[in-house]
Design an enzyme around this catalytic site. Structure first.
Site, PDB file in Angstrom:
ATOM      1  CB  SER A 136      -0.964   0.005   1.186  1.00 27.38           C
ATOM      2  OG  SER A 136      -1.972  -0.955   0.946  1.00 27.38           O
TER       3      SER A 136
ATOM      4  CE  LYS B  29      -9.152  -5.758   4.202  1.00 30.92           C
ATOM      5  NZ  LYS B  29      -9.361  -6.248   2.832  1.00 30.92           N
TER       6      LYS B  29
ATOM      7  CG  ASN C  20     -10.645  -1.266   1.985  1.00 36.16           C
ATOM      8  OD1 ASN C  20     -11.581  -0.466   1.900  1.00 36.16           O
ATOM      9  ND2 ASN C  20      -9.855  -1.508   0.971  1.00 36.16           N
TER      10      ASN C  20
ATOM     11  CG  ASP D 138     -11.072  -4.919  -0.319  1.00 34.21           C
ATOM     12  OD1 ASP D 138     -10.017  -4.364  -0.674  1.00 34.21           O
ATOM     13  OD2 ASP D 138     -11.248  -5.374   0.833  1.00 34.21           O
TER      14      ASP D 138
ATOM     15  N   GLY E  67     -13.721 -19.946  -2.802  1.00 31.97           N
ATOM     16  CA  GLY E  67     -13.410 -19.369  -1.489  1.00 31.97           C
ATOM     17  C   GLY E  67     -14.601 -18.608  -0.939  1.00 31.97           C
ATOM     18  CB  ALA E  68     -16.890 -18.854   1.430  1.00 30.56           C
TER      19      ALA E  68
ATOM     20  CB  ALA F 180     -10.763 -11.770  -0.571  1.00 32.20           C
TER      21      ALA F 180
ATOM     22  CE1 TYR G 228       0.063  -8.539  -3.679  1.00 35.04           C
ATOM     23  CE2 TYR G 228      -2.317  -8.725  -3.825  1.00 35.04           C
ATOM     24  CZ  TYR G 228      -1.178  -8.363  -3.130  1.00 35.04           C
ATOM     25  OH  TYR G 228      -1.308  -7.834  -1.879  1.00 35.04           O
TER      26      TYR G 228
HETATM   27  P1  ATR Z   1      -9.121 -13.451   2.912  1.00 34.41           P
HETATM   28  O1  ATR Z   1      -9.317 -12.230   3.757  1.00 34.41           O
HETATM   29  O2  ATR Z   1      -7.876 -13.403   2.075  1.00 34.41           O
HETATM   30  O3  ATR Z   1     -10.332 -13.810   2.122  1.00 34.41           O
HETATM   31  P2  ATR Z   1      -9.827 -15.548   4.768  1.00 34.41           P
HETATM   32  O4  ATR Z   1     -11.024 -14.792   5.170  1.00 34.41           O
HETATM   33  O5  ATR Z   1      -8.979 -16.199   5.808  1.00 34.41           O
HETATM   34  O6  ATR Z   1      -8.809 -14.643   3.949  1.00 34.41           O
HETATM   35  O7  ATR Z   1     -10.297 -16.649   3.689  1.00 34.41           O
HETATM   36  C1  ATR Z   1      -9.419 -17.591   3.144  1.00 34.41           C
HETATM   37  C2  ATR Z   1     -10.177 -18.476   2.145  1.00 34.41           C
HETATM   38  O8  ATR Z   1      -9.238 -19.432   1.600  1.00 34.41           O
HETATM   39  C3  ATR Z   1     -11.303 -19.297   2.760  1.00 34.41           C
HETATM   40  O9  ATR Z   1     -12.297 -19.499   1.795  1.00 34.41           O
HETATM   41  C4  ATR Z   1     -10.594 -20.631   3.084  1.00 34.41           C
HETATM   42  O10 ATR Z   1     -11.449 -21.734   3.184  1.00 34.41           O
HETATM   43  P3  ATR Z   1     -12.246 -22.067   4.573  1.00 34.41           P
HETATM   44  O11 ATR Z   1     -13.408 -21.100   4.602  1.00 34.41           O
HETATM   45  O12 ATR Z   1     -12.701 -23.467   4.423  1.00 34.41           O
HETATM   46  O13 ATR Z   1     -11.274 -21.843   5.673  1.00 34.41           O
HETATM   47  C5  ATR Z   1      -9.709 -20.745   1.872  1.00 34.41           C
HETATM   48  N1  ATR Z   1      -8.564 -21.633   2.083  1.00 34.41           N
HETATM   49  C6  ATR Z   1      -7.445 -21.381   2.807  1.00 34.41           C
HETATM   50  N2  ATR Z   1      -6.590 -22.415   2.744  1.00 34.41           N
HETATM   51  C7  ATR Z   1      -7.179 -23.362   1.947  1.00 34.41           C
HETATM   52  C8  ATR Z   1      -6.806 -24.666   1.481  1.00 34.41           C
HETATM   53  N3  ATR Z   1      -5.629 -25.208   1.799  1.00 34.41           N
HETATM   54  N4  ATR Z   1      -7.667 -25.320   0.676  1.00 34.41           N
HETATM   55  C9  ATR Z   1      -8.854 -24.784   0.321  1.00 34.41           C
HETATM   56  N5  ATR Z   1      -9.270 -23.551   0.718  1.00 34.41           N
HETATM   57  C10 ATR Z   1      -8.453 -22.851   1.527  1.00 34.41           C
END
Ligand code: ATR
Length: 285
Positions: free
Chosen positions: A23, A72, A93, A108, A132-133, A136, A224
Site C-alpha cells: 500500500s 477489517k 478497509n 475492495d 473461497g468464502a 475477500a 498476486y
Molecule cells: P481473505 O481475507 O484473504 O479472504 P480468509 O477470510 O482467511 O482470507 O479466507 C481464506 C479463504 O481461503 C477461505 O475461503 C478458506 O477456506 P475455509 O473457509 O474453508 O477456511 C480458503 N482456504 C485457505 N486455505 C485453503 C486450502 N488449503 N484449501 C482450500 N481452501 C483454503
C-alpha cells in the site's frame, strides 16, 4: 514522496503484520505523481490497542487510514459512520476523516470492479464461479450480485461458510470445492479468492483437474504473489484468459486515495503507480 514539511498530511495503514504491504508504494506513488504534500505510512497495531490507535490517529490529524488483516471487521465499532456497501460486505478497509471521527468504506469491491472494467470483463448476465468464502470472497460476491451476474457457484472447503454467504441470495449456489464436477456445462468467469497458491506454496492451485478449467473462459486470481500463479497457468493451459489480483489491489488503493483526498485520479497517474507496484514485486520474486 516529496519534501516533508509542516504542512505534510499523513495517511497510513493499520494492520498486523504490515511489513510486506504494498500500500505505501501505491499511495506514495500517487501522491508524488499528483504533486500532493502527503505521506503514507504503515502502522502495526496490536488488537488490544486498536481503539486507542484510531483515537490517537484522529488526534494526530491523520487524514485517512486503510485497514487490513485482521482488523477489517473489528474496526467497525470505532467509527462514526459506515458506508452502505461496507455495511453490506461487513468489512471496512478505508477510513476517511470526517467531522469528529472516521467514516468507514470498503474499496475492495470497487477495486475489482475497476479491474474487470479495465480488462473488458463483463459481470452483467455472467455465469460465475467463485472459489473461497472468506473476507475477500465476500467483497467479490457483493460486486457480482450488484453488477447483475446471472448465476454464481460459490465453492469453498468448508460448506457452512459458503452457505452463510449465499443465504438469501437465490442466484448464489453454495458447494464444496470437491463438488466442482457438478457445475453445469458451459463457459464461466472464475474468481479465485482462496489463499491457495500464495507464496511460498507457488505450485498449488485450489483445484488442479483440467476438466474444471475447461469450463473457464476467464480466470481472475486475487493472489498476486507470485504474479503468475498455478491457477492462472491452468486457466491458460485450457484455453482461457488469466489475470492476477494486482490490478484489484492497485484500484482498491486508488479508490481509497480518491476518498481520502476527495479527487478523481486519471489513468495516466494510475499507470505510474502500477509500474512502481510491479517493479516492487519483481524485486522480491
Ligand atoms: P481473505 O481475507 O484473504 O479472504 P480468509 O477470510 O482467511 O482470507 O479466507 C481464506 C479463504 O481461503 C477461505 O475461503 C478458506 O477456506 P475455509 O473457509 O474453508 O477456511 C480458503 N482456504 C485457505 N486455505 C485453503 C486450502 N488449503 N484449501 C482450500 N481452501 C483454503
Amino acid at each position: 514522496m516529496g519534501k516533508i514539511d509542516g504542512k505534510t498530511k499523513v495517511l497510513g495503514l493499520l494492520g498486523n503484520p504490515v511489513a510486506h504491504t504494498l500500500s505505501p508504494v501505491i499511495h506514495n506513488s500517487l501522491a508524488k505523481e499528483l504533486d500532493q504534500n502527503v505521506v503514507y505510512l504503515p502502522f502495526q497495531v496490536e488488537e488490544d490497542g486498536l481503539e486507542e490507535a484510531i483515537r490517537g490517529a484522529f488526534q494526530l490529524g491523520i487524514e485517512g487510514l486503510n485497514v487490513t488483516v485482521p482488523y477489517k471487521t473489528k474496526v467497525m465499532k470505532y467509527l462514526m459512520g459506515i458506508d452502505e456497501t461496507a455495511q453490506k460486505i461487513g468489512a471496512v478497509n478505508t477510513l476517511v476523516r470526517k467531522g469528529k471521527g472516521y467514516y468507514g468504506y470498503n474499496t475492495d469491491a470497487m477495486g475489482l470492479k475497476r479491474q474487470l472494467l479495465s480488462e473488458g470483463i463483463l459481470c452483467k448476465d455472467a455465469q460465475v464461479i467463485v472459489l473461497g468464502a472468506g473476507g475477500a470472497a465476500k467483497a467479490v460476491l457483493h460486486l457480482l450480485v450488484k453488477e447483475g451476474a446471472r448465476t454464481i457457484y460459490l465453492l469453498n472447503r468448508s460448506m457452512h461458510k459458503a452457505q452463510e454467504m449465499a443465504e438469501g441470495i437465490d442466484i448464489v449456489k453454495p458447494m464444496l470445492l470437491e463438488e466442482y464436477q457438478y457445475i453445469p456445462e458451459g463457459k464461466y468467469l472464475a474468481i479465485q479468492c482462496t489463499s491457495v497458491g500464495l507464496h511460498p506454496d507457488v505450485d498449488q492451485a485450489v483445484i488442479e483437474d483440467d476438466s474444471f478449467y475447461q469450463k473457464i473462459h476467464t480466470g481472475v486470481d486475487l493472489v498476486y504473489r507470485p504474479q503468475y500463479t498455478k491457477f492462472m497457468r491452468l486457466v491458460e493451459k485450457n484455453g482461457g484468459k488469466a489475470y492476477n489480483g494486482l490490478k484489484m489491489l492497485l484500484y482498491q488503493g486508488v479508490s481509497a486515495y480518491e476518498l481520502f483526498r476527495n479527487i478523481t485520479i486519471s489513468e495516466d497517474v494510475i499507470g505510474v503507480a502500477r509500474r512502481n507496484l510491479e517493479s516492487e514485486l519483481e524485486k522480491n520474486e
